[in-house]
Scaffold this active site. Structure first.
Site, PDB file in Angstrom:
ATOM      1  N   CYS A   1       1.821   2.867   2.669  1.00  0.00           N
ATOM      2  CA  CYS A   1       2.935   2.921   3.550  1.00  0.00           C
ATOM      3  C   CYS A   1       4.228   2.299   3.026  1.00  0.00           C
ATOM      4  CB  CYS A   1       2.572   2.220   4.797  1.00  0.00           C
ATOM      5  SG  CYS A   1       3.526   2.053   6.130  1.00  0.00           S
TER       6      CYS A   1
ATOM      7  N   GLY B   1       0.927  -1.340  -0.136  1.00  0.00           N
ATOM      8  CA  GLY B   1       0.241   0.038  -0.060  1.00  0.00           C
ATOM      9  C   GLY B   1       0.747   1.428   0.022  1.00  0.00           C
TER      10      GLY B   1
ATOM     11  N   HIS C   1      20.338   3.000  33.451  1.00  0.00           N
ATOM     12  CA  HIS C   1      20.912   4.146  33.266  1.00  0.00           C
ATOM     13  C   HIS C   1      22.269   3.834  32.360  1.00  0.00           C
ATOM     14  CE1 HIS C   1      23.184   7.951  34.414  1.00  0.00           C
ATOM     15  NE2 HIS C   1      24.043   7.318  34.644  1.00  0.00           N
TER      16      HIS C   1
ATOM     17  N   LEU D   1      -2.960   6.592  10.113  1.00  0.00           N
ATOM     18  CA  LEU D   1      -1.586   6.012  10.289  1.00  0.00           C
ATOM     19  C   LEU D   1      -1.591   4.385  10.033  1.00  0.00           C
ATOM     20  CD1 LEU D   1      -1.424   8.011  13.734  1.00  0.00           C
ATOM     21  CD2 LEU D   1       0.059   8.515  11.633  1.00  0.00           C
TER      22      LEU D   1
END
Ligand code: FAD
Ligand code: NAI
Length: 462
Positions: A43, A41, A441, A316
């Site tokens: 997209c 498609g 972290h 979307l």
């Protein structure tokens, strides 16, 4: 009569091919009709995938030209636009072939051609007629232009033409400061074009949180995009050199001229229903040409369903996919539901802009008592190490229950970071849930945690 299927899908975009795969997984005899030569498609062929390939490549180019030197890597990149386009085409080719493989793997029949619905249960493709217990329309959307301005895909281009330019224009005017305008405007600015975005409203990215819109504009301006806000294009005249546009203030007033080598029309898209025979079949459309469906994605005609860009809701790929999955499951007798408030939206510029749930403006309008937590990337060690310190995370939570009501991120990796908040919201989680979850972290995700802590006035690193 050629073949009979339990499910026949029209359109092989993210809505259609995903619906077909899920139908096949659930044991239905399934076919997909696609008029394009390749699957995937809008997209995969002319949307999400080629635009991201060019955004990525142009980001690397700009990094090499402007940013890597600061980290001790001195290079002078040379642009080979032909090779960049070849790279983009090969990414598209690999992805569309991947869908061919998936259809085969799931034993889905691929019918090439344009489907026309004759009546519930009957579809023609060329001379062939197919019967189906269920017909799913996933015919997607198409570009729109301004009245009197014709897109020739050379001087006045749509997103499709902007993904195929063979050389970098010296100047480009983008009409529309929405997602396409900013993503593709950014690509060509990075590659050397002087880009001016003309936006009808008083700021870019309508619908997003105002804090994001302000910050995004400030950053994009710093990068070199120019904006003409509250302005409308009233005419476009092609000249030997390019295009001459006439602009007026949105509220009316004196016109001004603007010249460009190439104009990109990016003022939105319209549902695509041409040639489907919906009128005769009795399938009703709304005032904007979208197919009207009920909670089960069923149209005004029993046995005919519709999903994706051709129905209401954000245009979307992931929204179309989710609808495809849920519809297939409902056709198989299961139940399903989509919370449209939890569909994230991402703009893949640098920095990325990402959003989920309610904006602060909507919460105000709705009279909700909410709290805001905000944390800048500037105060995050990893962002500093990456020299990517623009932007912030903003978390909105209900003042009494602490449930997360929305999150709005502008910064490095925003499109990936938003996903944590989407999951928390899906589980009806709170800002405290995010704040108490251990975040590795040093990662950018710590900015989300700090913004959640900031909801309760206790961020650690500012
Ligand atoms: P489509 O993908 O439009 O597919 C519909 C298919 O149906 C088409 O292939 C068409 O040929 C076919 N068809 C139509 N009528 C018939 C017929 N009668 N018979 C047979 N076949 C037919 N979304 C995101 O989520 N993320 C992004 O990063 C993103 N980037 C984008 C960038 C650009 C430049 C554009 C234009 C769009 C972008 N989008 C993005 C939006 C996304 O492409 C669409 O939301 C998505 O493709 C919609 O999927 P769909 O299956 O509803 O329709
Ligand atoms: P859009 O709706 O995002 O933006 C259109 C912009 O044009 C708006 O800001 C609007 O105010 C402005 N506008 C409208 N008429 C105008 C006029 N006459 N003059 C000046 N400005 C005008 O539409 P866009 O960018 O064309 O994208 C179409 C669809 O494709 C969107 O719905 C989007 O969801 C989807 N898309 C999604 C992407 C993503 O998820 N990253 C990327 C690209 C497209």
């Amino acid at each position: 009569m050629d073949e009979k299927y339990e499910c026949l899908v029209i359109g092989a975009g993210p809505g259609g091919y995903v619906a077909a795969i899920r139908c096949a997984q659930l044991g239905m005899k399934t076919a997909v009709v696609e008029k394009r030569k390749t699957l995937g498609g809008t997209c995969l062929n002319v949307g999400c995938i080629p635009s991201k390939a060019l955004l990525h490549a142009s980001e690397k180019y700009e990094d090499a030209a402007l940013h890597m030197g600061n980290m001790g890597i001195k290079v002078s990149p040379k642009l080979d636009i032909k090779a960049m386009m070849k790279h983009k085409d090969s990414v598209v080719g690999a992805n569309t072939k991947g869908i061919e493989f998936l259809l085969k793997k799931n034993k889905i029949t691929h019918i090439e051609g344009t489907a026309k619905i004759i009546e519930s249960g009957k579809v023609t493709v060329g001379k062939n007629t197919y019967e189906a217990d269920n017909i799913i329309i996933a015919s997607g959307s198409d570009v729109i232009s301004l009245p009197g301005i014709e897109i020739d895909e050379k001087k006045i281009v749509s997103s499709t033409g902007a993904l195929e330019l063979s050389e970098v224009p010296k100047s480009m005017v983008v009409i529309g400061g929405g997602v396409i305008g900013l993503e593709l405007g950014t690509v060509w600015r990075r590659l050397g074009a002087k880009v001016t975005v003309v936006e009808f409203l008083d700021n870019i990215l309508p619908g997003m949180d105002n804090d994001l819109r302000k910050e995004a504009r400030k950053i994009f301006e710093k990068q070199g995009l120019s904006f003409k806000l509250s302005s409308k294009v009233v005419s476009a005249k092609k000249t030997a050199k390019g295009v001459e546009l006439a602009l007026e203030p949105a509220a009316g007033g004196k016109a001004m001229k603007l010249k460009a080598d190439v104009v990109l029309m990016a003022i939105g898209r319209k549902p695509y229903t041409e040639g489907l025979g919906l009128d005769k079949a009795g399938v009703n459309l709304d005032e904007r040409g979208r197919i009207i469906v009920d909670d089960f994605f069923e149209t005004s005609v029993e046995g005919i369903y519709a999903i994706g860009d051709v129905i209401a809701g954000p245009m979307l790929a992931h929204k179309a996919e989710d609808e495809g999955v849920i519809l297939a499951e409902m056709l198989a007798g299961q139940s399903g539901h989509i919370d449209y408030n939890l569909i994230p939206g991402v703009v893949y510029t640098w920095p990325e802009v990402a959003s989920v749930g309610k904006t602060e403006e909507v919460l105000k309008e709705e009279g909700v008592d909410y709290k805001v937590g905000k944390f800048p990337f500037m105060a995050n060690g990893r962002a500093r190490a990456m020299s990517m310190m623009d932007g912030f995370v903003k978390v909105l939570a209900d003042a009494s229950s602490d449930r997360v009501l929305g999150a709005h991120i502008i910064g490095p990796g925003a499109g990936d970071l938003i996903q944590e908040v989407v999951s928390v919201m899906e589980f009806e989680g709170t800002a405290e849930d995010i704040a108490r979850t251990c975040h590795a972290h040093p990662t950018l995700s710590e900015v989300v945690k700090e913004a959640a802590l900031a909801v309760h006035g206790r961020p650690l690193h500012v």
